[in-house]
Design a protein around this motif. Structure first.
Motif, PDB file in Angstrom:
ATOM      1  N   PRO A  30     -13.087  31.530 -27.076  1.00  0.00           N
ATOM      2  CA  PRO A  30     -13.503  30.304 -26.059  1.00  0.00           C
ATOM      3  C   PRO A  30     -12.889  30.580 -24.504  1.00  0.00           C
ATOM      4  N   ALA A  31     -11.597  31.350 -24.377  1.00  0.00           N
ATOM      5  CA  ALA A  31     -11.044  31.800 -23.236  1.00  0.00           C
ATOM      6  C   ALA A  31     -11.720  32.399 -22.607  1.00  0.00           C
ATOM      7  N   THR A  32     -12.090  33.821 -22.892  1.00  0.00           N
ATOM      8  CA  THR A  32     -13.511  34.497 -22.367  1.00  0.00           C
ATOM      9  C   THR A  32     -15.447  33.772 -22.250  1.00  0.00           C
ATOM     10  N   SER A  35     -14.179  31.575 -19.284  1.00  0.00           N
ATOM     11  CA  SER A  35     -13.641  32.181 -18.066  1.00  0.00           C
ATOM     12  C   SER A  35     -14.429  32.476 -17.095  1.00  0.00           C
ATOM     13  N   GLU A  36     -14.898  32.949 -15.384  1.00  0.00           N
ATOM     14  CA  GLU A  36     -15.675  33.502 -14.467  1.00  0.00           C
ATOM     15  C   GLU A  36     -15.010  34.904 -15.522  1.00  0.00           C
ATOM     16  N   LYS A  37     -16.112  35.911 -14.551  1.00  0.00           N
ATOM     17  CA  LYS A  37     -16.756  36.875 -15.544  1.00  0.00           C
ATOM     18  C   LYS A  37     -15.441  38.227 -15.118  1.00  0.00           C
ATOM     19  N   SER A  38     -15.233  38.207 -14.298  1.00  0.00           N
ATOM     20  CA  SER A  38     -14.210  38.812 -13.579  1.00  0.00           C
ATOM     21  C   SER A  38     -12.747  38.960 -13.208  1.00  0.00           C
ATOM     22  N   SER A  39     -12.377  37.643 -13.984  1.00  0.00           N
ATOM     23  CA  SER A  39     -11.028  37.187 -13.393  1.00  0.00           C
ATOM     24  C   SER A  39     -10.507  37.691 -14.590  1.00  0.00           C
ATOM     25  N   ILE A  40      -9.218  36.935 -14.003  1.00  0.00           N
ATOM     26  CA  ILE A  40      -7.721  37.703 -14.604  1.00  0.00           C
ATOM     27  C   ILE A  40      -7.600  37.126 -15.759  1.00  0.00           C
ATOM     28  N   PRO A  41      -7.368  36.000 -16.427  1.00  0.00           N
ATOM     29  CA  PRO A  41      -8.312  35.407 -17.722  1.00  0.00           C
ATOM     30  C   PRO A  41      -8.639  35.525 -18.112  1.00  0.00           C
ATOM     31  N   ALA A  42      -9.854  35.976 -17.799  1.00  0.00           N
ATOM     32  CA  ALA A  42     -10.919  36.816 -18.775  1.00  0.00           C
ATOM     33  C   ALA A  42     -10.981  38.092 -18.899  1.00  0.00           C
ATOM     34  N   LYS A  43      -9.898  39.003 -18.455  1.00  0.00           N
ATOM     35  CA  LYS A  43      -9.644  39.968 -18.349  1.00  0.00           C
ATOM     36  C   LYS A  43      -8.646  40.525 -19.722  1.00  0.00           C
ATOM     37  N   LEU A  44      -8.099  39.391 -19.571  1.00  0.00           N
ATOM     38  CA  LEU A  44      -6.528  39.222 -20.781  1.00  0.00           C
ATOM     39  C   LEU A  44      -7.279  38.775 -21.990  1.00  0.00           C
ATOM     40  N   SER A  45      -8.169  38.005 -21.694  1.00  0.00           N
ATOM     41  CA  SER A  45      -8.875  37.739 -23.145  1.00  0.00           C
ATOM     42  C   SER A  45      -9.537  38.946 -23.524  1.00  0.00           C
ATOM     43  N   ASP A  46     -10.357  39.417 -23.055  1.00  0.00           N
ATOM     44  CA  ASP A  46     -11.108  40.455 -23.178  1.00  0.00           C
ATOM     45  C   ASP A  46     -10.986  41.343 -23.766  1.00  0.00           C
ATOM     46  N   ILE A 102     -16.118  41.235 -23.035  1.00  0.00           N
ATOM     47  CA  ILE A 102     -16.984  40.969 -23.891  1.00  0.00           C
ATOM     48  C   ILE A 102     -17.484  39.704 -23.983  1.00  0.00           C
ATOM     49  N   GLY A 103     -16.679  38.768 -23.258  1.00  0.00           N
ATOM     50  CA  GLY A 103     -16.921  37.411 -23.032  1.00  0.00           C
ATOM     51  C   GLY A 103     -18.567  37.514 -21.829  1.00  0.00           C
ATOM     52  N   GLY A 104     -18.211  38.031 -20.677  1.00  0.00           N
ATOM     53  CA  GLY A 104     -19.509  38.299 -19.821  1.00  0.00           C
ATOM     54  C   GLY A 104     -21.000  39.461 -19.997  1.00  0.00           C
ATOM     55  N   ALA A 105     -20.734  39.894 -21.910  1.00  0.00           N
ATOM     56  CA  ALA A 105     -21.648  40.441 -22.462  1.00  0.00           C
ATOM     57  C   ALA A 105     -22.626  39.341 -23.438  1.00  0.00           C
ATOM     58  N   ILE A 106     -22.050  38.428 -23.572  1.00  0.00           N
ATOM     59  CA  ILE A 106     -22.068  37.893 -24.073  1.00  0.00           C
ATOM     60  C   ILE A 106     -23.086  36.454 -23.636  1.00  0.00           C
TER      61      ILE A 106
END
Length: 117
Positions: A30-32, A35-46, A102-106
């Motif tokens: 859920p976190a990814t 999160s916004e596509k290129s944000s730090i939380p998105a990268k960390l969760s990816d 991974i979240g961005g791809a989904i």
């Protein structure tokens, strides 16, 4: 190496890791996605997902091998599972670091495609 190939019977530490990976995945997926596509939380969760998904699936597939593959064929099948786990880790890590994540791809699966002119 033996506990990697025989992850289902490697003892309580590996079993605990498998059960804890449920919680990690339940938090990171859920976190990814939110999160916004290129944000730090998105990268960390990816990156966390790129590590947690292969670990979780590797241990689970070793349980499947123990249950459904004859004893004489288990070692080569386990070696194949280990190889596929490595390929999965590298692919997910490449998507997480160099790709849309991974979240961005989904998210791209459900985004509307631009109209063709």
């Amino acid at each position: 190496m033996n506990s990697f190939l025989f992850a289902d019977s490697a003892g309580p530490k590996v079993q605990r890791l498998y059960h804890q990976s449920h919680y990690v995945l339940a938090g990171l997926i859920p976190a990814t996605l939110v999160s916004e596509k290129s944000s730090i939380p998105a990268k960390l969760s990816d990156i966390g997902l790129a590590a947690a998904i292969p670990v979780h699936s590797h241990i689970a597939m070793n349980y499947v091998v123990s249950d459904y593959i004859p004893k004489s064929a288990q070692f080569p099948v386990r070696a194949g599972v280990a190889g596929l786990t490595g390929v999965m880790f590298l692919g997910l890590l490449k998507t997480a670091v160099l790709g849309p994540g991974i979240g961005g791809a989904i998210k791209e699966l459900w985004s509307s495609s631009p109209s063709k002119k």
